[in-house]
Design an enzyme around this catalytic site. Structure first.
Site, PDB file in Angstrom:
ATOM      1  N   TYR A  45       3.953  24.024 -27.332  1.00 37.02           N
ATOM      2  CA  TYR A  45       5.266  23.447 -27.654  1.00 37.02           C
ATOM      3  C   TYR A  45       5.396  22.085 -26.994  1.00 37.02           C
ATOM      4  CZ  TYR A  45       8.719  25.673 -30.521  1.00 37.02           C
ATOM      5  OH  TYR A  45       9.439  26.096 -31.596  1.00 37.02           O
ATOM      6  N   GLU A  47       8.303  19.631 -27.736  1.00 38.67           N
ATOM      7  CA  GLU A  47       9.516  18.947 -28.218  1.00 38.67           C
ATOM      8  C   GLU A  47       9.714  17.636 -27.471  1.00 38.67           C
ATOM      9  OE1 GLU A  47      12.818  21.633 -27.883  1.00 38.67           O
ATOM     10  OE2 GLU A  47      12.258  22.706 -29.701  1.00 38.67           O
ATOM     11  N   ASP A 190       8.161   4.619 -50.013  1.00 39.79           N
ATOM     12  CA  ASP A 190       7.450   5.880 -49.832  1.00 39.79           C
ATOM     13  C   ASP A 190       6.085   5.722 -50.502  1.00 39.79           C
ATOM     14  OD1 ASP A 190       6.412   8.415 -49.985  1.00 39.79           O
ATOM     15  OD2 ASP A 190       8.249   9.361 -50.741  1.00 39.79           O
ATOM     16  N   THR A 216       2.891  10.695 -46.984  1.00 40.88           N
ATOM     17  CA  THR A 216       2.208  11.937 -46.655  1.00 40.88           C
ATOM     18  C   THR A 216       0.865  11.550 -46.051  1.00 40.88           C
ATOM     19  OG1 THR A 216       1.246  11.984 -48.860  1.00 40.88           O
ATOM     20  CG2 THR A 216       3.230  13.300 -48.524  1.00 40.88           C
ATOM     21  N   LYS A 219      -2.707  13.219 -49.226  1.00 36.57           N
ATOM     22  CA  LYS A 219      -3.051  12.857 -50.606  1.00 36.57           C
ATOM     23  C   LYS A 219      -4.271  11.926 -50.579  1.00 36.57           C
ATOM     24  CE  LYS A 219       1.551  14.029 -52.124  1.00 36.57           C
ATOM     25  NZ  LYS A 219       2.893  13.577 -52.548  1.00 36.57           N
ATOM     26  N   ARG A 225      -2.105  18.310 -44.151  1.00 35.68           N
ATOM     27  CA  ARG A 225      -0.788  18.231 -44.787  1.00 35.68           C
ATOM     28  C   ARG A 225       0.216  17.736 -43.754  1.00 35.68           C
ATOM     29  NH1 ARG A 225      -1.527  20.474 -49.529  1.00 35.68           N
ATOM     30  NH2 ARG A 225       0.517  19.744 -50.136  1.00 35.68           N
TER      31      ARG A 225
HETATM   32  C1  LIG Z   1       4.092  14.140 -52.443  1.00 32.72           C
HETATM   33  C2  LIG Z   1       5.217  13.223 -52.238  1.00 32.72           C
HETATM   34  C3  LIG Z   1       6.214  13.499 -51.283  1.00 32.72           C
HETATM   35  C4  LIG Z   1       6.361  14.823 -50.601  1.00 32.72           C
HETATM   36  O1  LIG Z   1       5.394  15.241 -49.797  1.00 32.72           O
HETATM   37  P1  LIG Z   1       5.408  16.756 -49.269  1.00 32.72           P
HETATM   38  O2  LIG Z   1       4.448  16.697 -48.155  1.00 32.72           O
HETATM   39  O3  LIG Z   1       4.999  17.598 -50.431  1.00 32.72           O
HETATM   40  O4  LIG Z   1       6.791  17.056 -48.820  1.00 32.72           O
HETATM   41  C5  LIG Z   1       7.188  12.546 -51.053  1.00 32.72           C
HETATM   42  N1  LIG Z   1       7.191  11.400 -51.734  1.00 32.72           N
HETATM   43  C6  LIG Z   1       6.269  11.108 -52.682  1.00 32.72           C
HETATM   44  C7  LIG Z   1       6.350   9.809 -53.411  1.00 32.72           C
HETATM   45  C8  LIG Z   1       5.266  12.015 -52.980  1.00 32.72           C
HETATM   46  O5  LIG Z   1       4.375  11.747 -53.937  1.00 32.72           O
END
Ligand SMILES: *Cc1c(COP(=O)(O)O)cnc(C)c1O
Length: 379
Positions: A45, A47, A190, A216, A219, A225
């Site tokens: 932990y 925090e 994003d 993220t 990807k 993840r």
């Molecule tokens: C995949 C994605 C997310 C979310 O990611 P998670 O880890 O699944 O919550 C947010 N924004 C965009 C543009 C994405 O493609």
């Protein structure tokens, strides 16, 4: 390990090794990333933040989180980072918490046009608690910046969100900055889908233009993840960090942060640049095959790992196409297209991504063969 779990795990292992993985949001993380994701850091932990933890015994978690922060800042060329978001959606939620009040206006990309749920969709907290408005793409699948500008001038949103889950082309970050400045909005980018390509130097970085960048890590970036938040302005640091903890999360996932550090180090290597360049070349090679056989690809091609095939004139819907491809061992997902004649569950497109199989070493010749199989199935 419990036998039922072992059996399911073995089946998933077989599925992953026996199928062609073309889901654009997926990848194959390195063994080091996998090992760290299952490491002893899961027991701890921590925090708070390095040097300011609520628990004792955090000297090693401090070291690993500091390493992750330093490496990701260097990788993307920014001043500050928070590596604790459990996911991309959590990273976005925290940015909303940091800079918006409930009811504030946000302008993001429409889900049906390739945006993400967490950019203001009604079913998501971003749409339920904030006053969300959307922009889309034109009939050819391109962002229309003049229209986005007009919408922004009319709405005067507090925040504009750029970034997408299903947009194949380079997004013009500078244009979004211009629009945000013109209406006095904050710009959140994003880059979840593109971050690996940006790290690899084959897709333009939003860092010089955005107030805050989220992503993220699993990807195209090929890590565990998870999510990250990046920014340059020192005045945002307290706001963003406290919006993650204690604002929207509890203890950080230290095993995942260890794996993120490994991912950022891997992405800093020259090999990663070659991977990123190959991802785009492979996607463009597939587009050539689709175009040759008269299959319509939105925008006519791609600048990224993403291909959107338009099946609105095909006998198969997106769902049917994805199911038929799955039957021959090719995994893709159905996707809506502009002015989709079919329902949300049926759709008239499929989204194809080249990152995962590029990681497994496939080149243009191999991707052309796969494209040929897809053409055969859809014909
Ligand atoms: C995949 C994605 C997310 C979310 O990611 P998670 O880890 O699944 O919550 C947010 N924004 C965009 C543009 C994405 O493609």
């Amino acid at each position: 390990m419990d036998n039922r779990i072992l059996e399911i795990l073995a089946k998933e292992s077989a599925r992953q090794s026996e199928t062609v993985e073309l889901i654009a949001s997926e990848n194959f993380a390195s063994e080091a990333v996998m090992e760290l994701s299952g490491s002893i850091f899961t027991n701890k932990y921590a925090e708070g933040y390095p040097g300011r933890r609520y628990y004792n015994g955090c000297e090693n978690t401090d070291s690993i989180e500091t390493l992750a922060i330093d490496t990701v800042c260097e990788l993307f060329g920014c001043n500050y980072a928070n590596v604790q978001p459990h996911s991309g959606a959590n990273a976005n939620l925290a940015v909303f918490k940091a800079f918006l009040n409930p009811g504030d206006k946000v302008l993001g990309m429409d889900l049906a046009s390739g945006g993400h749920l967490s950019h203001g969709a009604e079913v998501n907290v971003s749409g339920a608690w904030f006053s969300s408005y959307t922009y889309g793409v034109d009939a050819n699948g391109y962002l229309d910046y003049d229209e986005i500008r007009e919408e922004a001038i009319e709405l005067e949103p507090k925040m504009i969100i750029a970034g997408a889950s299903a947009y194949p082309r380079q997004i013009d970050w500078a244009k979004f900055r211009e629009i945000a400045d013109e209406v006095g909005a904050m710009l959140l980018v994003d880059m979840a889908h593109y971050s690996g390509l940006i790290a690899g130097g084959v897709y333009d970085s939003p860092i010089p233009y955005a107030d805050v960048v989220t992503s993220t890590t699993h990807k195209t970036l090929r890590g565990p993840r998870g999510g990250i938040i990046l920014w340059n302005n020192k005045d945002y640091t307290r706001k963003i960090n406290s919006a993650i903890f204690p604002g929207t999360q509890g203890g950080p996932l230290m095993h995942i942060i260890a794996a993120k550090a490994q991912c950022f180090i891997e992405a800093s290597n020259l090999d990663f640049n070659n991977y990123a360049a190959q991802v785009v070349k492979n996607a463009q090679a597939m587009c050539d095959v689709f175009n040759k056989y008269g299959f319509k690809v939105l925008t006519g091609g791609t600048d990224s790992h993403i291909i959107l095939m338009d099946l609105s004139e095909s006998k198969y819907s997106g769902r049917e196409a994805a199911d038929r491809l799955e039957a021959v061992g090719i995994t893709v997902n159905k996707n809506g297209v502009p002015d989709d004649p079919r329902s949300f569950m049926e759709t008239s497109g499929i989204r194809i991504g080249t990152a995962a199989e590029t990681t497994r070493g496939y080149d243009e010749a191999r991707f052309k063969e796969i494209a040929q199989v897809i053409v055969d199935v859809l014909q």
